[in-house]
Design a protein around this motif. Structure first.
Motif, short mmCIF file in Angstrom:
data_model
loop_
_atom_site.label_atom_id
_atom_site.label_comp_id
_atom_site.label_asym_id
_atom_site.label_seq_id
_atom_site.Cartn_x
_atom_site.Cartn_y
_atom_site.Cartn_z
N ILE A 92 40.79 50.07 40.82
CA ILE A 92 39.41 49.70 40.48
C ILE A 92 39.19 49.78 38.97
CG2 ILE A 92 36.98 50.33 40.77
CD1 ILE A 92 38.31 48.95 43.19
N SER A 93 39.69 50.84 38.34
CA SER A 93 39.50 50.95 36.89
C SER A 93 40.26 49.86 36.16
CB SER A 93 39.91 52.32 36.40
OG SER A 93 41.29 52.52 36.58
N PHE A 94 41.42 49.45 36.69
CA PHE A 94 42.15 48.35 36.08
C PHE A 94 41.36 47.05 36.20
CE2 PHE A 94 45.34 44.90 36.44
CZ PHE A 94 45.86 44.99 35.17
N ALA A 95 40.75 46.82 37.35
CA ALA A 95 39.95 45.61 37.54
C ALA A 95 38.73 45.62 36.63
CB ALA A 95 39.52 45.50 39.00
N LEU A 96 38.10 46.77 36.47
CA LEU A 96 36.91 46.85 35.64
C LEU A 96 37.22 46.76 34.15
CD1 LEU A 96 34.86 49.58 37.54
CD2 LEU A 96 34.50 47.10 37.53
N SER A 97 38.47 46.97 33.78
CA SER A 97 38.82 46.91 32.36
C SER A 97 39.00 45.48 31.86
CB SER A 97 40.11 47.69 32.12
OG SER A 97 41.21 47.01 32.69
N LYS A 98 39.02 44.53 32.77
CA LYS A 98 39.19 43.13 32.37
C LYS A 98 37.88 42.57 31.82
CE LYS A 98 43.36 43.14 33.50
NZ LYS A 98 44.35 43.20 32.45
N ALA A 99 38.01 41.61 30.91
CA ALA A 99 36.83 40.99 30.31
C ALA A 99 36.36 39.83 31.19
CB ALA A 99 37.17 40.47 28.92
N GLY A 100 35.10 39.78 31.42
CA GLY A 100 34.52 38.69 32.19
C GLY A 100 34.39 39.03 33.66
#
Length: 63
Positions: free
Chosen positions: A11-19
Motif C-alpha cells: 500500500i505504501s508503495f502504491a501511495l508513493s506513486k505520482a498521480g
C-alpha cells in the motif's frame, strides 16, 4: 513473512506513486500479487528453516 507488513509495504508503495491513475494501478497490482508474494514468503521461510541446520556441514569437510 508476516502478512501485515507485506500489505503495508504494498500500500505504501502504491501511495508513493505520482498521480491518481498510477496509484490506483499499483494498488490493484499489489492486491493481485499479494497472495503470490505471501505464499512465496512462507515457502522461502520454510526452506530457510529446513536448510539452516545443515548449513555448516559442507563448509568444512572432515577428511
Amino acid at each position: 513473512m508476516k502478512k501485515a507488513p507485506l500489505f503495508n509495504s504494498l500500500i505504501s508503495f502504491a501511495l508513493s506513486k505520482a498521480g491518481a491513475g498510477l496509484k490506483f494501478k499499483y494498488f490493484l497490482m499489489g492486491l493481485t500479487f499479494y497472495f503470490l508474494l505471501s505464499r512465496e514468503g512462507l515457502t522461502k521461510k520454510q526452506d530457510e528453516l529446513s536448510s539452516g541446520s545443515q548449513a555448516g556441514d559442507d563448509i568444512y569437510p572432515l577428511f
